[in-house]
Design a protein around this motif. Structure first.
Motif, PDB file in Angstrom:
ATOM      1  N   PHE A  67      27.733  49.391  30.516  1.00 12.61           N
ATOM      2  CA  PHE A  67      27.427  48.521  29.367  1.00 12.61           C
ATOM      3  C   PHE A  67      26.957  47.183  29.929  1.00 12.61           C
ATOM      4  N   TYR A 161      23.816  51.301  15.187  1.00 15.92           N
ATOM      5  CA  TYR A 161      23.157  50.283  14.351  1.00 15.92           C
ATOM      6  C   TYR A 161      23.348  50.723  12.901  1.00 15.92           C
ATOM      7  N   GLU A 214      32.232  46.577  20.273  1.00 13.88           N
ATOM      8  CA  GLU A 214      31.223  45.507  20.273  1.00 13.88           C
ATOM      9  C   GLU A 214      30.665  45.404  18.856  1.00 13.88           C
ATOM     10  N   GLU A 241      30.037  49.145  17.720  1.00 16.84           N
ATOM     11  CA  GLU A 241      29.842  49.939  18.929  1.00 16.84           C
ATOM     12  C   GLU A 241      31.189  50.271  19.575  1.00 16.84           C
TER      13      GLU A 241
HETATM   14  O1  LIG Z   1      18.234  44.775  24.028  1.00 16.48           O
HETATM   15  P1  LIG Z   1      19.363  45.677  24.396  1.00 16.48           P
HETATM   16  O2  LIG Z   1      19.422  45.959  25.872  1.00 16.48           O
HETATM   17  O3  LIG Z   1      19.340  46.954  23.597  1.00 16.48           O
HETATM   18  O4  LIG Z   1      20.696  44.935  24.022  1.00 16.48           O
HETATM   19  C1  LIG Z   1      20.937  44.556  22.706  1.00 16.48           C
HETATM   20  C2  LIG Z   1      22.269  43.819  22.535  1.00 16.48           C
HETATM   21  O5  LIG Z   1      23.311  44.643  22.930  1.00 16.48           O
HETATM   22  C3  LIG Z   1      24.592  44.129  22.568  1.00 16.48           C
HETATM   23  O6  LIG Z   1      25.555  45.070  22.868  1.00 16.48           O
HETATM   24  C4  LIG Z   1      24.811  42.861  23.336  1.00 16.48           C
HETATM   25  O7  LIG Z   1      26.057  42.318  23.079  1.00 16.48           O
HETATM   26  C5  LIG Z   1      23.722  41.871  22.986  1.00 16.48           C
HETATM   27  O8  LIG Z   1      23.919  40.687  23.717  1.00 16.48           O
HETATM   28  C6  LIG Z   1      22.360  42.493  23.280  1.00 16.48           C
HETATM   29  O9  LIG Z   1      21.339  41.614  22.938  1.00 16.48           O
END
Ligand SMILES: O=P(O)(O)OC[C@H]1O[C@@H](O)[C@H](O)[C@@H](O)[C@@H]1O
Length: 267
Positions: A67, A161, A214, A241
């Motif tokens: 992660f 998401y 998260e 997450e």
């Molecule tokens: O652009 P990525 O690599 O998919 O990450 C998206 C986001 O993922 C989240 O899990 C993080 O906490 C954020 O800080 C980050 O911007």
């Protein structure tokens, strides 16, 4: 119950007066759509690439084996940000229609990785990912097996998401009294005092409970810096997450680790 196969995705559906469906891209084994009672429940950016090479911006990408990014000197330091599982092409193992559900199973193993990803994680492994679509729920189950002679460290997480009609009106319950790290305040540690977490726009926190969680929303400013985020999309999503990310888990040779997450829409 039906399953439709395309070269790059699989579509599961449960018929009925209010059908439920799910679509899973082989790229990352990413669930890109989940419809219940006629409504889409996941956020997928209108600029998302669902067939690579980037991670899908939306749906439910899988984070494995890292992660974020591991610090330099760590054995996983050259694994790409949020791991390679979300940017690798998975193999569809099987699909099955049951009386009240449809199941699809996918695999990713060392042999499927690009040379660069294999070098970043020189540990033979196999991931089996099972998606079960039921009338009002979607379950994801991840099985990680260490096929090599050495213990390996890993993180795993379901980067979900979720679509919300209006992030400014949304709230998250069930987190009170949990400690969390706030990434918008240089990693400051706090304890959640609210019964319902509100003000989700721009949130970026890791809650630590039985599992880590998260919670992320880019907000208006950060969204502009993400080239595949649809304009204004931050208003219609928040990620939840669940996973193990605060510290690496260690999986000894020959052992298996399993985790699952179930998303349910109350009828
Ligand atoms: O652009 P990525 O690599 O998919 O990450 C998206 C986001 O993922 C989240 O899990 C993080 O906490 C954020 O800080 C980050 O911007």
């Amino acid at each position: 119950m039906s399953v439709q196969l395309s070269p790059d995705s699989i579509h599961l559906s449960l018929p009925g007066p209010s059908p439920s469906t799910a679509t899973i891209a082989l790229h990352g084994a990413t669930v890109t759509s989940w419809v219940v009672h006629g409504e889409e429940r996941l956020f997928l950016s209108n600029m998302a690439q669902t067939n690579g090479p980037k991670a899908v911006r939306g749906g439910i990408p899988i984070v494995f084996p890292q992660f974020g990014s591991a610090p330099s000197g760590h054995p996983l330091a050259s694994v790409p940000r949020h791991g390679f599982a979300r940017v690798s092409r998975w193999t569809l193992l099987s699909s099955e229609c049951k009386e009240d559900s449809v199941i699809a199973q996918f695999a990713l193993e060392s042999a499927n990785l690009s040379k660069e990803h294999l070098e970043s994680f020189p540990f033979p492994f196999q991931l089996i990912y099972t998606i079960t679509l039921s009338p009002s729920s979607l379950s994801s189950h991840l099985r990680v097996e260490n096929l090599g002679p050495r213990t390996f460290p890993f993180h795993a997480l379901f980067f979900s998401y979720l679509h919300v009609p209006d992030v400014n009106a949304a709230s998250i319950g069930g987190l009170s009294h949990l400690p969390y790290t706030d990434k918008t305040r240089e990693g400051a540690q706090s304890v959640e005092e609210s019964e319902k977490v509100q003000s989700l726009a721009g949130i970026d926190r890791v809650y630590m409970g039985m599992v880590d969680l998260e919670v992320w929303n880019p907000g208006m400013e950060k969204e502009k810096a993400i080239d595949d985020f649809e304009s204004g999309g931050w208003k219609r999503m928040v990620t939840l997450e669940p996973g193990c990310i605060k510290s690496h888990l260690n999986l000894p040779s020959g052992e298996v680790w399993e985790a699952s997450a179930t998303y349910t829409i109350p009828s």
